[in-house]
Write a protein that holds these residues in place. Structure first.
Motif, PDB file in Angstrom:
ATOM      1  N   ILE A  31       0.872  -1.150  -0.008  1.00 42.31           N
ATOM      2  CA  ILE A  31       0.067   0.005  -0.163  1.00 42.31           C
ATOM      3  C   ILE A  31       0.842   1.344  -0.092  1.00 42.31           C
ATOM      4  CG2 ILE A  31      -2.003   1.178   1.103  1.00 42.31           C
ATOM      5  CD1 ILE A  31      -2.468  -1.624   2.720  1.00 42.31           C
ATOM      6  N   ASN A  32       1.190   1.641  -1.151  1.00 35.70           N
ATOM      7  CA  ASN A  32       2.152   2.647  -1.476  1.00 35.70           C
ATOM      8  C   ASN A  32       1.737   4.128  -0.564  1.00 35.70           C
ATOM      9  OD1 ASN A  32       3.848   0.927  -2.653  1.00 35.70           O
ATOM     10  ND2 ASN A  32       3.181   1.274  -4.598  1.00 35.70           N
ATOM     11  N   TRP A  33       0.573   4.425  -1.062  1.00 35.91           N
ATOM     12  CA  TRP A  33       0.076   5.677  -0.433  1.00 35.91           C
ATOM     13  C   TRP A  33       0.191   5.691   1.197  1.00 35.91           C
ATOM     14  CZ3 TRP A  33      -3.621   6.895   2.952  1.00 35.91           C
ATOM     15  CH2 TRP A  33      -4.699   5.952   3.039  1.00 35.91           C
ATOM     16  N   VAL A  34      -0.008   4.526   1.839  1.00 34.68           N
ATOM     17  CA  VAL A  34       0.217   4.521   3.194  1.00 34.68           C
ATOM     18  C   VAL A  34       1.400   4.662   3.853  1.00 34.68           C
ATOM     19  CG1 VAL A  34      -0.153   3.038   5.038  1.00 34.68           C
ATOM     20  CG2 VAL A  34      -1.977   3.256   3.572  1.00 34.68           C
ATOM     21  N   ALA A  35       2.500   3.984   2.810  1.00 32.11           N
ATOM     22  CA  ALA A  35       3.938   4.140   3.569  1.00 32.11           C
ATOM     23  C   ALA A  35       4.338   5.537   3.158  1.00 32.11           C
ATOM     24  CB  ALA A  35       4.531   3.368   2.257  1.00 32.11           C
ATOM     25  N   CYS A  36       3.843   6.289   2.051  1.00 34.13           N
ATOM     26  CA  CYS A  36       4.178   7.677   1.796  1.00 34.13           C
ATOM     27  C   CYS A  36       3.595   8.364   3.050  1.00 34.13           C
ATOM     28  CB  CYS A  36       3.653   8.194   0.525  1.00 34.13           C
ATOM     29  SG  CYS A  36       4.722   7.308  -0.964  1.00 34.13           S
ATOM     30  N   TYR A  37       2.381   8.418   3.193  1.00 40.22           N
ATOM     31  CA  TYR A  37       1.634   9.257   4.303  1.00 40.22           C
ATOM     32  C   TYR A  37       2.375   9.139   5.631  1.00 40.22           C
ATOM     33  CZ  TYR A  37      -1.801  10.546   7.720  1.00 40.22           C
ATOM     34  OH  TYR A  37      -2.378  11.203   8.839  1.00 40.22           O
ATOM     35  N   HIS A  38       2.588   7.799   6.033  1.00 42.61           N
ATOM     36  CA  HIS A  38       3.249   7.614   7.192  1.00 42.61           C
ATOM     37  C   HIS A  38       4.734   8.090   7.304  1.00 42.61           C
ATOM     38  CE1 HIS A  38      -0.214   6.266   9.647  1.00 42.61           C
ATOM     39  NE2 HIS A  38      -0.621   5.593   8.731  1.00 42.61           N
ATOM     40  N   ALA A  39       5.367   8.073   6.306  1.00 39.09           N
ATOM     41  CA  ALA A  39       6.592   8.407   6.385  1.00 39.09           C
ATOM     42  C   ALA A  39       6.764  10.081   6.376  1.00 39.09           C
ATOM     43  CB  ALA A  39       7.667   8.301   4.789  1.00 39.09           C
ATOM     44  N   GLN A  40       5.815  10.601   5.842  1.00 40.97           N
ATOM     45  CA  GLN A  40       5.801  12.110   6.072  1.00 40.97           C
ATOM     46  C   GLN A  40       5.436  12.436   7.408  1.00 40.97           C
ATOM     47  OE1 GLN A  40       2.952  14.051   6.990  1.00 40.97           O
ATOM     48  NE2 GLN A  40       4.078  15.837   6.694  1.00 40.97           N
ATOM     49  N   GLN A  41       4.408  11.792   8.044  1.00 42.20           N
ATOM     50  CA  GLN A  41       4.042  11.874   9.484  1.00 42.20           C
ATOM     51  C   GLN A  41       5.034  11.702  10.275  1.00 42.20           C
ATOM     52  OE1 GLN A  41       0.457  12.620  11.085  1.00 42.20           O
ATOM     53  NE2 GLN A  41       1.010  13.624   8.745  1.00 42.20           N
ATOM     54  N   SER A  42       6.079  10.613  10.061  1.00 40.14           N
ATOM     55  CA  SER A  42       7.302  10.438  10.834  1.00 40.14           C
ATOM     56  C   SER A  42       8.081  11.495  10.978  1.00 40.14           C
ATOM     57  CB  SER A  42       7.905   9.026  10.404  1.00 40.14           C
ATOM     58  OG  SER A  42       8.843   8.835  10.992  1.00 40.14           O
ATOM     59  N   ALA A  43       8.496  12.017   9.695  1.00 42.29           N
ATOM     60  CA  ALA A  43       9.236  13.249   9.342  1.00 42.29           C
ATOM     61  C   ALA A  43       8.786  14.328  10.305  1.00 42.29           C
ATOM     62  CB  ALA A  43       9.627  13.591   7.966  1.00 42.29           C
ATOM     63  N   GLU A  44       7.282  14.703  10.054  1.00 42.07           N
ATOM     64  CA  GLU A  44       6.806  15.949  10.555  1.00 42.07           C
ATOM     65  C   GLU A  44       6.754  15.709  12.169  1.00 42.07           C
ATOM     66  OE1 GLU A  44       2.223  17.151  11.448  1.00 42.07           O
ATOM     67  OE2 GLU A  44       2.758  16.562   9.567  1.00 42.07           O
ATOM     68  N   LYS A  45       6.891  14.639  12.771  1.00 40.88           N
ATOM     69  CA  LYS A  45       6.934  14.512  14.332  1.00 40.88           C
ATOM     70  C   LYS A  45       8.304  14.909  14.784  1.00 40.88           C
ATOM     71  CE  LYS A  45       2.726  11.931  14.945  1.00 40.88           C
ATOM     72  NZ  LYS A  45       2.055  11.434  13.467  1.00 40.88           N
ATOM     73  N   HIS A  46       9.247  14.305  14.078  1.00 41.39           N
ATOM     74  CA  HIS A  46      10.673  14.459  14.516  1.00 41.39           C
ATOM     75  C   HIS A  46      11.136  15.673  14.461  1.00 41.39           C
ATOM     76  CE1 HIS A  46      12.183  10.581  15.072  1.00 41.39           C
ATOM     77  NE2 HIS A  46      11.786   9.942  13.978  1.00 41.39           N
TER      78      HIS A  46
END
Length: 127
Positions: A31-46
């Protein structure tokens, strides 16, 4: 740093997002879009974790470029991450809904790589 426990909570949430992103592209059904979304969320939180560690209240935005600009006030070296922030920002909201944007495995893998670069950069500065 006023409250190290809150910084640790942001770190945990960021790590959880990264793990979800990685899991989204494992196995048969990627599920590529889920990977992209959560990668963005991870970076945002860091990035927000860095601001909180510097006793700043992060702006309520998903725009990584704006958050990064706040971080640069404390550490000019964050300029290094500008291209990464620009790459990940569109994955914060638009991709959660049908838009016609087709995300491939290469986008998902790059999102994970970029999010990890941001994570490592932030963690080095928080040590």
């Amino acid at each position: 740093m006023k409250n190290p426990k809150i910084v640790d909570e942001w770190l945990k949430k960021a790590e959880d997002d990264f793990e979800i992103a990685a899991r989204a592209i494992q196995g048969k059904r990627r599920i590529n879009w889920v990977a992209c979304y959560h990668a963005q969320q991870s970076a945002e939180k860091h990035l927000k974790e860095f601001l909180i560690a510097n006793d700043q209240e992060p702006e309520r935005t998903h725009n990584l470029v704006r958050i990064l600009n706040e971080c640069k006030r404390f550490e000019p070296g964050f300029t290094f991450l500008e291209g990464y922030a620009e790459f990940l920002t569109p994955f914060a909201a638009e991709i959660r809904y049908p838009t016609g944007m087709e995300l491939r495995l290469r986008h998902a893998k790059k999102s994970l790589k970029v999010a990890n670069e941001i994570k490592m950069f932030v963690l080095e500065r928080l040590r």
